[in-house]
Design a protein around this motif. Structure first.
Motif, mmCIF file in Angstrom:
data_model
loop_
_atom_site.group_PDB
_atom_site.id
_atom_site.type_symbol
_atom_site.label_atom_id
_atom_site.label_comp_id
_atom_site.label_asym_id
_atom_site.label_seq_id
_atom_site.Cartn_x
_atom_site.Cartn_y
_atom_site.Cartn_z
ATOM 1 N N HIS A 241 -5.377 10.834 3.673
ATOM 2 C CA HIS A 241 -6.632 10.616 2.889
ATOM 3 C C HIS A 241 -7.367 9.465 3.117
ATOM 4 O O HIS A 241 -8.623 9.648 3.491
ATOM 5 C CB HIS A 241 -6.120 10.362 1.403
ATOM 6 C CG HIS A 241 -7.114 10.458 0.468
ATOM 7 N ND1 HIS A 241 -7.446 11.325 -0.358
ATOM 8 C CD2 HIS A 241 -7.876 9.203 -0.007
ATOM 9 C CE1 HIS A 241 -8.601 11.089 -1.482
ATOM 10 N NE2 HIS A 241 -8.687 9.820 -1.083
ATOM 11 N N TYR B 6 -12.505 17.178 2.333
ATOM 12 C CA TYR B 6 -11.177 18.071 2.115
ATOM 13 C C TYR B 6 -10.935 18.767 3.280
ATOM 14 O O TYR B 6 -9.704 18.935 3.400
ATOM 15 C CB TYR B 6 -11.267 18.548 0.681
ATOM 16 C CG TYR B 6 -11.118 17.529 -0.667
ATOM 17 C CD1 TYR B 6 -9.777 17.034 -0.610
ATOM 18 C CD2 TYR B 6 -11.882 17.235 -1.352
ATOM 19 C CE1 TYR B 6 -9.532 15.932 -1.635
ATOM 20 C CE2 TYR B 6 -11.937 16.263 -2.549
ATOM 21 C CZ TYR B 6 -10.508 15.641 -2.524
ATOM 22 O OH TYR B 6 -10.590 14.736 -3.299
ATOM 23 N N HIS C 51 -15.533 12.077 -1.547
ATOM 24 C CA HIS C 51 -14.853 13.251 -1.737
ATOM 25 C C HIS C 51 -15.505 14.431 -1.809
ATOM 26 O O HIS C 51 -15.478 14.927 -3.047
ATOM 27 C CB HIS C 51 -13.882 13.037 -3.007
ATOM 28 C CG HIS C 51 -12.975 11.871 -2.812
ATOM 29 N ND1 HIS C 51 -13.016 10.732 -3.781
ATOM 30 C CD2 HIS C 51 -11.885 11.552 -1.802
ATOM 31 C CE1 HIS C 51 -11.982 9.975 -3.290
ATOM 32 N NE2 HIS C 51 -11.347 10.382 -2.419
#
Length: 174
Positions: free
Chosen positions: A121, A136, A131
């Motif tokens: 992450h 992702y 984000h």
């Protein structure tokens, strides 16, 4: 009804399953069976090497990292499990930026998969600051089961916070 602060964005049926395991005193056993492997990354030096190995495997062209360390001051309550920072300093007549990754010290004793999830992450933030969908997708590129691990990591944090002492006695809680 128990509030599951780490799982609030997830569907009710998933939260209900976690509550049922928690109230039955089986959530810790469930997590231990699912993630039995512990890691040996205990020092900041080992964490740096571990992070650089992942970076080299997936993000060779990303900016370099100057420091990686466990940080006891990161507060899980404030949703800071890891941080990526760029500290700018004047060095002579030039501005020099140092990139750091800090991982909450609770992950020294966490299952290996959860440490890997946090490091992936934070590494993804080297390329994508927000984000967003690209962020992702990058996490999934490095860890194909990233979303499942992130959910299980949130379940682990819930267990750490809410498990009754009898359940926590058989498991390493810290």
């Amino acid at each position: 009804m128990t509030t599951l602060r780490y799982l609030q964005g997830y569907p009710d049926h998933l939260q209900d399953q976690v509550r049922a395991l928690l109230h039955a005193g089986r959530l810790g056993d469930h997590l231990a069976a699912r993630y039995p492997e512990r890691h040996a990354v205990q020092s900041d030096k080992a964490l740096y090497a571990y992070t650089m190995e992942l970076k080299q495997a997936y993000l060779r062209n990303a900016p370099g990292i100057d420091k990686v360390l466990y940080d006891a001051k990161l507060d899980v309550v404030k949703k800071a499990l890891g941080l990526h920072t760029a500290i700018s300093r004047v060095h002579g007549g030039r501005l020099k930026a140092k990139k750091e990754i800090r991982v909450a010290s609770v992950f020294r004793q966490a299952p290996a998969a959860f440490l890997e999830t946090i490091v992936v992450h934070e590494l993804a933030h080297l390329k994508e600051l927000d984000h967003n969908k690209a962020f992702y997708q990058l996490c999934e590129h490095m860890l194909p089961d990233y979303h499942q691990r992130e959910f299980d990591l949130r379940v682990y944090l819930t267990w750490r916070d809410l498990a009754p002492p009898a359940d926590a006695a058989g498991q390493e809680k810290e």
